[in-house]
Design an enzyme around this catalytic site. Structure first.
Site, short mmCIF file in Angstrom:
data_model
loop_
_atom_site.label_atom_id
_atom_site.label_comp_id
_atom_site.label_asym_id
_atom_site.label_seq_id
_atom_site.Cartn_x
_atom_site.Cartn_y
_atom_site.Cartn_z
CE LYS A 208 57.53 48.16 49.19
NZ LYS A 208 58.08 46.94 48.61
CD GLU A 214 47.37 54.65 39.09
OE1 GLU A 214 48.29 54.96 39.89
OE2 GLU A 214 47.58 54.15 37.99
N GLY A 280 54.70 44.67 47.24
CA GLY A 280 53.29 45.08 47.23
C GLY A 280 52.34 43.90 47.09
NE ARG A 281 54.98 40.50 42.33
CZ ARG A 281 55.88 41.43 42.11
NH1 ARG A 281 55.56 42.71 42.24
NH2 ARG A 281 57.12 41.11 41.75
CD GLU A 366 53.17 44.10 39.91
OE1 GLU A 366 53.33 44.04 41.14
OE2 GLU A 366 52.49 44.99 39.36
CG HIS A 397 26.45 27.59 32.75
ND1 HIS A 397 25.54 26.82 32.07
CD2 HIS A 397 26.54 27.06 33.99
CE1 HIS A 397 25.08 25.87 32.87
NE2 HIS A 397 25.68 25.99 34.04
CE LYS A 521 53.50 52.37 38.40
NZ LYS A 521 54.22 52.12 39.64
O1 F6P Z 1 52.44 49.53 39.50
C1 F6P Z 1 52.72 48.37 40.17
C2 F6P Z 1 52.84 48.57 41.66
O2 F6P Z 1 54.09 49.04 41.96
C3 F6P Z 1 52.55 47.27 42.37
O3 F6P Z 1 53.63 46.43 42.44
C4 F6P Z 1 52.03 47.74 43.66
O4 F6P Z 1 51.34 46.73 44.34
C5 F6P Z 1 51.15 48.88 43.21
O5 F6P Z 1 51.88 49.49 42.16
C6 F6P Z 1 50.78 49.90 44.25
O6 F6P Z 1 51.90 50.50 44.81
P1 F6P Z 1 51.82 51.30 46.16
O7 F6P Z 1 51.39 50.38 47.23
O8 F6P Z 1 53.21 51.83 46.38
O9 F6P Z 1 50.84 52.43 45.99
#
Ligand code: F6P
Length: 562
Positions: A208, A214, A280-281, A366, A397, A521
């Site tokens: 987003k 990452e 995002g979620r 979240e 199980h 972060k």
């Molecule tokens: O660290 C949490 C977050 O901001 C989430 O809410 C989001 O889904 C995820 O990181 C990834 O963010 P992006 O889509 O901006 O890479």
């Protein structure tokens, strides 16, 4: 913007306190006394058949929960969300994932512009791209058709797409597969690419913000992997022009920040946008779902979106007394706030939904793992239970022991479909029926338990009778659907989105921000130089962090030397 209503100050809360104190749950008796209990407490929403009858509720409790929903203003907040008000106050944003699944002829004006044509414009672009990949018109740089789509993203830019891709395996086009790289652990990118052919691999960088460490790190690693692979096999020449051509054919992006996509080197022509009013979620039904649209195809993706919309319509138009997400959200409040439930299990009896609990963890935790309300004041009661689960019967199980006989209440949602994707038989037995027998039996066992008399009647030695007693009265909700279609998967997601919303409204919190993930972060950025060997940066860390990093340095060097 309205102020949050303190739920604990409502008349309904006082009534619920009274009812919970006086309640002696007895599901055996409740079912025996009222033969219509199952029928009265089973509701439908879209294709979902939702049985709430094994919950610890009676008419009085249900009335008080519905009253609570009214007193805290769920309808008003819902309408504010559906009309594009900035209910995400800490980020000053509208919350309009519901606009992502509105039909083309609808209209929803947000911040002065109609969101619906924007949504459909992007969808058409995604679909056109998906069709090109699926038909083989879109090829890699050497002219070979794409066989593997690799989504690079994390959190909402990963969990939704991977969960839906897994859930809809029967709909995936033959010859096309998707993989998902999320973790910055270099193992993830290395393992997920090690057997791929760069010539037939297409990366979708989904972020987003397009700033996520990452995702951008993994995207750079993937770009290097692609170019190294193509160069070493002689598929492309050295040099920047050949590299740009290859990136253009093997990388597309999804983001709200198209300028940053361009800066990364991906042609904005090959980028699909969305908007800051999609959290995002809550974004798997936006262009973030491109990996899904490519693999299952536009027609199935349209069906997926229609499933969300069916539940949006249900939540908007159905009285609270029959409104499934509202009732389920209020039930969760009942257990968290009046029975001290700390966790909530989601147990899909559908192997294809094996990532659904992981997906729900971000959606629910979240969203509602907060200690302050949307006006900045402290919450007035507990919030945010831990969601967890595994597909049945694996869970049976492993951890069901705790749900059946542990000391804490663990409300659980059981999910199953009537028709299997693979109707296999084991001799005379229909294996799906064996599977569903477990689904039906588990909720009965949790609800009705086994008394000491029943245990004794089986001839059990007196000394071990207590260990074999099941108290029962452990609450469950059963959700069934005819078959796991794209629409049903959309319906399940929307159901939990709205459940999460309802709980957030009761607790008065902003379910759409996520400030709690920021501190870690920031600290990771501060710690990075110390990890890299900067002694001054190391000396600024706390004692525990210093000693952990020192251990890391010693062991990493020792390993490298050996
Ligand atoms: O660290 C949490 C977050 O901001 C989430 O809410 C989001 O889904 C995820 O990181 C990834 O963010 P992006 O889509 O901006 O890479």
């Amino acid at each position: 913007m309205s102020q949050p209503v303190d739920p604990t100050k409502t008349a309904a809360w006082a009534r619920l306190e009274e009812l919970s104190t006086g309640l002696q749950p007895d599901l055996r008796a409740w079912f025996a006394e009222d033969s219509s209990r199952a029928e009265k407490l089973t509701f439908t929403a879209g294709d979902l058949y939702v049985d709430l009858s094994k919950n610890l509720i009676n008419d009085d409790v249900l009335d008080a929960l519905v009253e609570l929903g009214k007193e805290v203003g769920i309808a008003e907040r819902r309408d504010a969300m559906f009309s594009g008000e900035h209910i995400n106050v800490t980020e000053d944003r509208a919350v309009l994932h519901i606009a992502l699944r509105l039909p083309k002829d609808a209209s929803l004006v947000v911040d002065g512009a109609d969101a619906v044509p924007l949504v459909h414009e992007v969808l058409e672009k995604v679909y056109a791209f998906a069709n090109k990949v699926r038909s083989g018109e879109w090829t890699g740089v050497t002219g070979k058709r794409i066989e593997t789509v690799v989504n690079i993203g994390i959190g909402g830019s990963d969990l939704g797409p991977v969960m839906v891709y897994e859930a809809l395996q029967p709909y995936v086009q033959k010859g096309l597969t998707a993989r998902f790289i999320s973790n910055i652990d270099p193992t993830d990118v290395a393992e997920k690419t090690k057997d791929l052919n760069p010539e037939t691999t297409l990366f979708i960088v989904a972020s987003k913000t397009f700033t996520t460490l990452e995702t951008l790190t993994n995207a750079r690693l993937a770009r290097s992997w692609l170019l190294d692979g193509l160069r070493s096999s002689g598929a492309i020449a050295d040099g920047d022009d050949a590299a740009s051509d290859a990136v253009a054919k093997h990388f597309v992006a999804v983001s709200t920040a198209l300028d940053k996509v361009a800066a990364f080197g991906i042609d904005p022509e090959n980028a699909f946008g969305f908007w800051d009013w999609v959290g995002g979620r809550y974004s798997v039904d936006s262009a973030i779902g491109t990996s899904v649209a490519v693999t299952i195809g536009p027609e199935n993706f349209t069906d997926f979106l229609s499933g969300f919309h069916a539940i949006d319509t249900h939540v908007k138009d159905t009285p609270f007394e029959r409104n499934v997400p509202v009732l389920m959200g209020l039930l969760n409040v009942w257990y968290v706030n009046f029975f001290d439930a700390h966790t909530h299990a989601v147990l899909p009896y559908a192997q294809f939904l094996h990532r659904f609990p992981a997906y729900l963890q971000q959606l629910t935790m979240e969203s509602n793992g907060k200690s302050v309300r949307y006006d900045g004041s402290p919450v007035t009661t507990d919030t945010g239970e831990v969601f967890w689960g595994e597909p049945g019967t694996n869970g049976q199980h492993a951890f069901y022991q705790l749900i059946h006989q542990g000391t804490r209440m663990i409300p659980a949602d059981f999910i199953a479909v009537a028709n299997p994707a693979h109707p296999l038989r084991d001799g005379e037995s229909d294996v799906h029926e064996l599977f569903l027998a477990n689904f039906f039996a588990q909720t009965a066992a949790l609800a009705f338990g086994k008394t000491p008399e029943e245990v004794r009647a089986e001839g059990t030695a007196e000394a071990i009778v207590p260990a074999r007693v099941f108290t029962g009265n452990r609450p469950t909700t059963s959700i069934m659907a005819p078959v796991l279609t794209p629409s049903v998967v959309g319906q399940l997601i929307a159901l939990y989105e709205h459940i999460t919303f309802v709980q957030g409204v009761v607790w008065g919190i902003d379910s759409f921000d996520q400030w709690g993930v920021e501190l870690g972060k920031q600290l990771a950025l501060q710690v990075t130089p110390a990890v890299g060997g900067d002694q001054e940066a190391l000396s600024k860390q706390d004692g525990s962090t210093q000693s952990l990093i020192t251990y890391y340095h010693q062991k990493r060097e020792a390993d490298q030397a050996s």
